[in-house]
Design a protein around this motif. Structure first.
Motif, mmCIF file in Angstrom:
data_model
loop_
_atom_site.group_PDB
_atom_site.id
_atom_site.type_symbol
_atom_site.label_atom_id
_atom_site.label_comp_id
_atom_site.label_asym_id
_atom_site.label_seq_id
_atom_site.Cartn_x
_atom_site.Cartn_y
_atom_site.Cartn_z
ATOM 1 N N LYS A 178 0.850 -1.187 0.000
ATOM 2 C CA LYS A 178 0.000 0.000 0.000
ATOM 3 C C LYS A 178 0.883 1.233 0.000
ATOM 4 N N ASP A 179 0.265 2.384 -0.175
ATOM 5 C CA ASP A 179 0.988 3.652 -0.109
ATOM 6 C C ASP A 179 1.801 3.703 1.176
ATOM 7 N N ARG A 180 3.046 4.062 1.058
ATOM 8 C CA ARG A 180 3.934 4.025 2.227
ATOM 9 C C ARG A 180 3.599 5.086 3.266
ATOM 10 N N ARG A 181 2.705 6.022 2.937
ATOM 11 C CA ARG A 181 2.413 7.117 3.868
ATOM 12 C C ARG A 181 1.193 6.866 4.753
ATOM 13 N N LEU A 190 4.059 5.558 10.978
ATOM 14 C CA LEU A 190 3.804 4.873 9.721
ATOM 15 C C LEU A 190 3.226 3.491 9.988
ATOM 16 N N ALA A 191 2.177 3.135 9.276
ATOM 17 C CA ALA A 191 1.624 1.778 9.360
ATOM 18 C C ALA A 191 2.445 0.888 8.434
ATOM 19 N N GLY A 261 3.422 -1.305 3.950
ATOM 20 C CA GLY A 261 3.450 0.129 3.730
ATOM 21 C C GLY A 261 4.857 0.684 3.672
ATOM 22 N N GLY A 262 5.133 1.669 4.520
ATOM 23 C CA GLY A 262 6.433 2.329 4.483
ATOM 24 C C GLY A 262 7.189 2.206 5.793
ATOM 25 N N PHE A 263 8.484 2.350 5.698
ATOM 26 C CA PHE A 263 9.365 2.387 6.861
ATOM 27 C C PHE A 263 10.476 3.367 6.529
ATOM 28 N N LYS A 264 10.769 4.246 7.457
ATOM 29 C CA LYS A 264 11.728 5.314 7.189
ATOM 30 C C LYS A 264 13.083 4.751 6.765
ATOM 31 N N ASN A 265 13.648 5.350 5.725
ATOM 32 C CA ASN A 265 14.960 4.972 5.182
ATOM 33 C C ASN A 265 14.993 3.540 4.649
ATOM 34 N N ASP A 266 13.850 3.060 4.167
ATOM 35 C CA ASP A 266 13.786 1.723 3.566
ATOM 36 C C ASP A 266 13.068 1.809 2.214
ATOM 37 N N GLU A 268 13.603 0.564 -0.696
ATOM 38 C CA GLU A 268 13.447 -0.680 -1.449
ATOM 39 C C GLU A 268 12.710 -1.753 -0.649
ATOM 40 N N LYS A 269 12.235 -1.387 0.523
ATOM 41 C CA LYS A 269 11.412 -2.270 1.365
ATOM 42 C C LYS A 269 12.110 -3.573 1.729
ATOM 43 N N GLN A 270 13.413 -3.508 1.929
ATOM 44 C CA GLN A 270 14.123 -4.725 2.304
ATOM 45 C C GLN A 270 13.904 -5.085 3.777
ATOM 46 N N TYR A 271 13.757 -4.084 4.631
ATOM 47 C CA TYR A 271 13.421 -4.373 6.027
ATOM 48 C C TYR A 271 11.976 -4.871 6.121
#
Length: 406
Positions: A178-181, A190-191, A261-266, A268-271
């Motif tokens: 989903k939208d990272r925000r 952030l969810a 969703g989103g995670f700060k400084n990620d 490419e969503k590897q975390y």
């Protein structure tokens, strides 16, 4: 049947988290990758007799849609990812899970034995390969296949309906991004991951089928709170009569929606990929051991619903010059991505989304602009690229380049 306690279930997630790098599929390092990359990995998987890898269907443009079967237990579980082609986080995690199940690792031998003797897993990674290749939500027909559960206008949709009706899975996992925000409630958190036991009717009633999905989600959330405190949300549960998740729940499969969703400084969503890996495996453990049965739906209900409360960057109380008028306001900025045609890459973009009072919103990054003046090559306006400097007494305090604090 031995059932894991809640504490042991959390310990399992911690062990999976700590050992993740042993199983991470190194051929995928970013979230935009093509169909050929997936095919190469699945064709290699055929050499392991544990897995039954088959082409289940062809897409509109003729790309192979694969199904992977593993395990021989009585509990049937169906998992699919990338029904929206540009939502690839869980696909990466599924490749990691295949590595986990396929490797001989004594530390996890009992756990894997439990999974594979009690469950049979049917996995369809990249259900929409045409969309994945174009990095688009939609199929090659321009149809959102998650709104195709009734009309069945797409070959991808017809395949999913066929699998549900023929396999009659006890549990299903519908894996999305989903939208990272999105935020976890009306907060600045952030969810990063959100769940939903989809509704099967307009009244959003809870029967035994939906209750089981809720109970599994409770266990997943409990483990995730170790790594995402207050950053796990719940997707809105409005009934959508055309959606696969809602209908599959209605057809008798306990359906769990996972949204990354989103995670700060990620970027490419590897975390987040790693969190998908441990979440899905812990959910499969809950299904195999039936450890979810003692969970309460009240805990599920307490999960914060996703809201749109976050921007990528908010500059607060900054002085803006508009012609001869000087005023103080907040500026909200979002960063975006434009795919590069013919390449598995993006061009970063930025946009000034709002100017005014942003006091009820949050920024993943924030700057206190009190006493600062914004300076740019042209007057600040909605929709412009976020390139400017923040000055204090003609001295540069911050440089914002393409929406990023330098």
């Amino acid at each position: 049947m031995t059932q894991l306690t809640q504490i042991n279930a959390q310990e399992l997630q911690k062990n999976l988290f700590d050992s993740y790098e042993q199983f991470q599929e190194k051929a995928i390092t970013k979230r935009r990758f093509g169909h050929a990359t997936l095919v190469n990995l699945l064709e290699k998987l055929k050499s392991n007799p544990l897995f039954d890898v088959q082409i289940a269907e062809k897409s509109t443009e003729g790309r192979a849609i694969y199904q992977v079967k593993v395990g021989n237990g009585p509990i049937k579980v169906l998992l699919w990812s990338q029904m929206h082609g540009n939502e690839a986080t869980a696909t990466m995690a599924l490749m990691d899970i295949f590595n986990f199940l396929g490797k001989d690792t004594p530390a996890y031998s009992d756990f894997k034995k439990t999974l594979l003797e009690r469950c049979t897993f049917y996995v369809v990674p990249m259900l929409n390969p045409d969309g994945a290749e174009a990095w688009s939500r939609y199929t090659a027909l321009g149809i959102d296949m998650n709104r195709d559960a009734l009309a069945l206008q797409t070959p991808e949709g017809r395949l999913l309906k066929k699998l549900v009706k023929t396999l009659k899975p006890d549990f299903g996992f519908n894996l999305h991004d989903k939208d990272r925000r999105y935020s976890a409630g009306q907060t600045g958190n952030l969810a990063t991951m959100s769940f939903l036991a989809t509704a099967y009717n307009e009244a959003q009633e809870v029967n035994d089928v939906r209750k089981k999905a809720m109970q599994v989600i409770v266990q997943m959330n409990r483990g995730l709170q170790q790594y995402l405190p207050n950053c796990v949300g719940k997707w809105p549960s409005d009934f959508e009569p055309r959606a696969f998740g809602d209908n599959i729940q209605k057809w008798g499969t306990s359906l769990i929606l996972i949204e990354s969703g989103g995670f700060k400084n990620d970027p490419e969503k590897q975390y987040i990929r790693k969190l998908n890996y441990i979440s899905i495996l812990s959910a499969l453990n809950a299904v195999a051991t039936k450890s979810y049965v003692n969970e309460t739906t009240e805990t599920y209900d307490a999960l914060p619903v996703n809201e749109k409360a976050i921007f990528d960057l908010i500059i607060r109380n900054v002085t803006i010059q508009k012609g001869k008028v000087s005023y103080v306001a907040d500026i909200a900025i979002n960063r975006g991505e434009e795919p590069v045609s013919g390449d598995d890459d993006f061009v970063n973009t930025s946009t000034v989304e709002e100017i005014g009072d942003m006091s009820v919103f949050f920024g993943t990054d924030e700057i206190d602009g009190k006493g600062l003046t914004i300076q740019a090559k042209k007057e600040i306006s909605l929709g412009m690229k976020a390139d400017f400097t923040l000055l204090k007494n003609d001295e540069v305090k911050y440089v914002i380049k393409n929406g990023v604090i330098q």
